[in-house]
Design a protein around this motif. Structure first.
Motif, PDB file in Angstrom:
ATOM      1  N   LEU A  40       7.476  -1.027   7.515  1.00 28.60           N
ATOM      2  CA  LEU A  40       7.665  -0.013   8.560  1.00 28.60           C
ATOM      3  C   LEU A  40       9.027   0.673   8.471  1.00 28.60           C
ATOM      4  O   LEU A  40       9.127   1.890   8.667  1.00 28.60           O
ATOM      5  N   LYS A  41      10.062  -0.100   8.181  1.00 24.08           N
ATOM      6  CA  LYS A  41      11.423   0.439   8.180  1.00 24.08           C
ATOM      7  C   LYS A  41      11.773   1.111   6.860  1.00 24.08           C
ATOM      8  O   LYS A  41      12.210   2.271   6.824  1.00 24.08           O
ATOM      9  N   LYS A  42      11.606   0.382   5.758  1.00 21.76           N
ATOM     10  CA  LYS A  42      12.085   0.870   4.478  1.00 21.76           C
ATOM     11  C   LYS A  42      11.118   1.861   3.828  1.00 21.76           C
ATOM     12  O   LYS A  42      11.551   2.838   3.216  1.00 21.76           O
ATOM     13  N   ILE A  43       9.819   1.591   3.942  1.00 20.07           N
ATOM     14  CA  ILE A  43       8.854   2.470   3.291  1.00 20.07           C
ATOM     15  C   ILE A  43       8.490   3.657   4.177  1.00 20.07           C
ATOM     16  O   ILE A  43       8.449   4.804   3.711  1.00 20.07           O
ATOM     17  N   LEU A  44       8.244   3.412   5.474  1.00 22.12           N
ATOM     18  CA  LEU A  44       7.836   4.495   6.374  1.00 22.12           C
ATOM     19  C   LEU A  44       9.007   5.133   7.117  1.00 22.12           C
ATOM     20  O   LEU A  44       8.866   6.221   7.666  1.00 22.12           O
ATOM     21  N   GLY A  45      10.136   4.465   7.177  1.00 22.89           N
ATOM     22  CA  GLY A  45      11.307   5.055   7.821  1.00 22.89           C
ATOM     23  C   GLY A  45      11.302   5.018   9.330  1.00 22.89           C
ATOM     24  O   GLY A  45      12.027   5.770   9.982  1.00 22.89           O
ATOM     25  N   TYR A  46      10.495   4.121   9.930  1.00 25.91           N
ATOM     26  CA  TYR A  46      10.437   4.014  11.387  1.00 25.91           C
ATOM     27  C   TYR A  46      11.656   3.235  11.914  1.00 25.91           C
ATOM     28  O   TYR A  46      12.342   2.546  11.159  1.00 25.91           O
ATOM     29  N   ASP A  47      11.895   3.342  13.206  1.00 22.75           N
ATOM     30  CA  ASP A  47      12.973   2.619  13.880  1.00 22.75           C
ATOM     31  C   ASP A  47      12.454   1.225  14.221  1.00 22.75           C
ATOM     32  O   ASP A  47      11.687   1.064  15.171  1.00 22.75           O
ATOM     33  N   VAL A  48      12.854   0.219  13.436  1.00 23.28           N
ATOM     34  CA  VAL A  48      12.260  -1.113  13.561  1.00 23.28           C
ATOM     35  C   VAL A  48      13.335  -2.187  13.577  1.00 23.28           C
ATOM     36  O   VAL A  48      14.301  -2.139  12.809  1.00 23.28           O
ATOM     37  N   ARG A  49      13.138  -3.167  14.460  1.00 19.63           N
ATOM     38  CA  ARG A  49      13.972  -4.362  14.469  1.00 19.63           C
ATOM     39  C   ARG A  49      13.082  -5.583  14.233  1.00 19.63           C
ATOM     40  O   ARG A  49      11.931  -5.615  14.668  1.00 19.63           O
ATOM     41  N   ASN A  50      13.630  -6.563  13.551  1.00 21.32           N
ATOM     42  CA  ASN A  50      12.904  -7.812  13.313  1.00 21.32           C
ATOM     43  C   ASN A  50      13.365  -8.856  14.329  1.00 21.32           C
ATOM     44  O   ASN A  50      14.562  -9.064  14.521  1.00 21.32           O
ATOM     45  N   TYR A  51      12.396  -9.511  14.979  1.00 18.43           N
ATOM     46  CA  TYR A  51      12.701 -10.574  15.939  1.00 18.43           C
ATOM     47  C   TYR A  51      12.553 -11.900  15.203  1.00 18.43           C
ATOM     48  O   TYR A  51      11.466 -12.456  15.105  1.00 18.43           O
ATOM     49  N   ASP A  52      13.656 -12.401  14.655  1.00 21.61           N
ATOM     50  CA  ASP A  52      13.565 -13.609  13.840  1.00 21.61           C
ATOM     51  C   ASP A  52      13.403 -14.872  14.680  1.00 21.61           C
ATOM     52  O   ASP A  52      12.998 -15.918  14.145  1.00 21.61           O
ATOM     53  N   LYS A  70       0.845  -1.186   0.000  1.00 27.77           N
ATOM     54  CA  LYS A  70       0.000   0.000   0.000  1.00 27.77           C
ATOM     55  C   LYS A  70       0.888   1.247   0.000  1.00 27.77           C
ATOM     56  O   LYS A  70       2.083   1.170   0.293  1.00 27.77           O
ATOM     57  N   SER A  71       0.288   2.385  -0.316  1.00 25.88           N
ATOM     58  CA  SER A  71       1.046   3.634  -0.344  1.00 25.88           C
ATOM     59  C   SER A  71       1.503   3.994   1.065  1.00 25.88           C
ATOM     60  O   SER A  71       0.923   3.526   2.060  1.00 25.88           O
ATOM     61  N   PRO A  72       2.544   4.820   1.200  1.00 22.83           N
ATOM     62  CA  PRO A  72       2.977   5.248   2.534  1.00 22.83           C
ATOM     63  C   PRO A  72       1.839   5.863   3.355  1.00 22.83           C
ATOM     64  O   PRO A  72       1.746   5.616   4.567  1.00 22.83           O
ATOM     65  N   GLU A  73       0.997   6.630   2.722  1.00 21.01           N
ATOM     66  CA  GLU A  73      -0.127   7.259   3.442  1.00 21.01           C
ATOM     67  C   GLU A  73      -1.077   6.194   3.986  1.00 21.01           C
ATOM     68  O   GLU A  73      -1.540   6.282   5.130  1.00 21.01           O
ATOM     69  N   GLU A  74      -1.371   5.182   3.167  1.00 17.81           N
ATOM     70  CA  GLU A  74      -2.257   4.107   3.614  1.00 17.81           C
ATOM     71  C   GLU A  74      -1.605   3.293   4.725  1.00 17.81           C
ATOM     72  O   GLU A  74      -2.272   2.896   5.703  1.00 17.81           O
ATOM     73  N   LEU A  75      -0.307   3.012   4.590  1.00 18.00           N
ATOM     74  CA  LEU A  75       0.396   2.246   5.612  1.00 18.00           C
ATOM     75  C   LEU A  75       0.398   2.980   6.948  1.00 18.00           C
ATOM     76  O   LEU A  75       0.197   2.372   8.013  1.00 18.00           O
ATOM     77  N   LYS A  76       0.611   4.275   6.917  1.00 21.07           N
ATOM     78  CA  LYS A  76       0.597   5.053   8.156  1.00 21.07           C
ATOM     79  C   LYS A  76      -0.739   4.923   8.867  1.00 21.07           C
ATOM     80  O   LYS A  76      -0.796   4.783  10.094  1.00 21.07           O
TER      81      LYS A  76
END
Length: 308
Positions: A271-283, A234-240
């Protein structure tokens, strides 16, 4: 020099410029199927398939694409860990990836494992890595070419960096968030039935936990809410709007998790690449947390493991 010669020299210069100058992708982190089809012969572009269904690559793949196996190439075959820095660098060089390469990842299952690949690329600091928006399904649905021949690219010269620990979460950080010893927000991207504890895992999967439910404090945003009907993001606006509806607006650090880390990589990417938030993945995700001793669990459905 006459006009004809001038025009000829100009056309030659233009052709040389077009051939040697990297073609810009449609987006900083995503490319469209149209863009990729037009750039399949670009020597600065390398396409990598990361699918999970056995044999899907061999039956036909995007022309020129090399194959990375999630089970053996992107993870350590013995330790539960991502591929080592040394092995990952060797993998990329064998695939023909160099410092100036633009790498396009795609795969089946709505790019879950391709997104995992993008996360591993990011962990090791490899630049110019993008996802094919919509993945393999969209490419095939549009009737674009597939090729069963595996390429043999010349070796690349990429150098990967030491792992960036800021992109990966481990059990202690997740437990700290669960016990409210940190201000990290947890996003559980599994299905509502997994989140509530009604089921332990999707039907047919092998990786299980002996407890059902979710990490205390985690909000549930199933990964599918981040994509449109054709599988594109979805677009960044929709994701937000999707994430803001549950209080995720980028104002606090975020940890995403699922069952084994692949679906949560997809949400990490959004969240990280499209929205630019501070995100970590818990694999480690639920197969680690749900099997850990002494950790708090929220089980709304009250389902109890029966040993089967």
């Amino acid at each position: 020099m006459n006009l004809k010669a001038l025009l000829g020299a100009g056309l030659l210069a233009a052709a040389t410029f077009i051939h040697t100058t990297p073609v810009l992708a449609a987006s900083e982190y995503l490319v469209s199927t149209d863009w990729l089809e037009k750039n399949l012969d670009n020597p600065k572009v390398r396409v990598v398939e990361v699918s999970v269904v056995p044999g899907v690559y061999e039956r036909g793949h995007i022309p020129g694409a090399v194959n990375f196996s999630w089970h053996s190439d992107l993870v350590d075959p013995v330790r539960r860990d991502i591929a080592t820095q040394e092995n990952f660098q060797a993998l990329l060089r064998k695939a023909g990836i160099s410092q100036d390469t633009t790498t396009i990842l795609y795969g089946d299952n709505n790019n879950w494992f391709a997104a995992w690949g993008a996360w591993v690329f990011d962990v090791y600091g490899v630049d110019n890595v993008k996802l094919l928006d919509g993945g393999r399904v969209k490419w095939e649905a549009e009737g674009r070419a597939l090729d069963a021949r595996a390429p043999s690219p010349a070796a690349g010269d990429v150098t990967v960096k030491a792992a960036n620990k800021d992109l990966r979460a481990h059990l202690p950080e997740v437990l700290a968030a669960a016990e409210k010893r940190s201000d990290v927000q947890l996003v559980d991207i599994r299905s509502p039935d997994e989140y509530s504890g009604k089921i332990f895992a999707p039907q047919g999967v092998q990786e299980l936990a002996v407890r059902a439910g979710h990490v205390p404090g985690a909000v549930n945003v199933p990964w599918g809410q981040a994509v449109a009907a054709d599988g594109t993001f979805k677009s960044p606006e929709e994701l937000k709007k999707v994430y803001a509806a549950v209080g995720i607006d980028g104002s606090k650090p975020i940890i995403t998790y699922c069952r084994i880390g692949e679906r949560s990589s997809h949400t990490w990417f959004a969240l990280k690449k499209i929205l630019g938030y501070d995100v970590r993945n818990y694999d480690g995700s639920w197969t680690e947390y749900g099997n850990a001793v002494g950790v708090p669990v929220v089980n709304l459905a009250g389902t109890v493991w029966g040993g089967q």
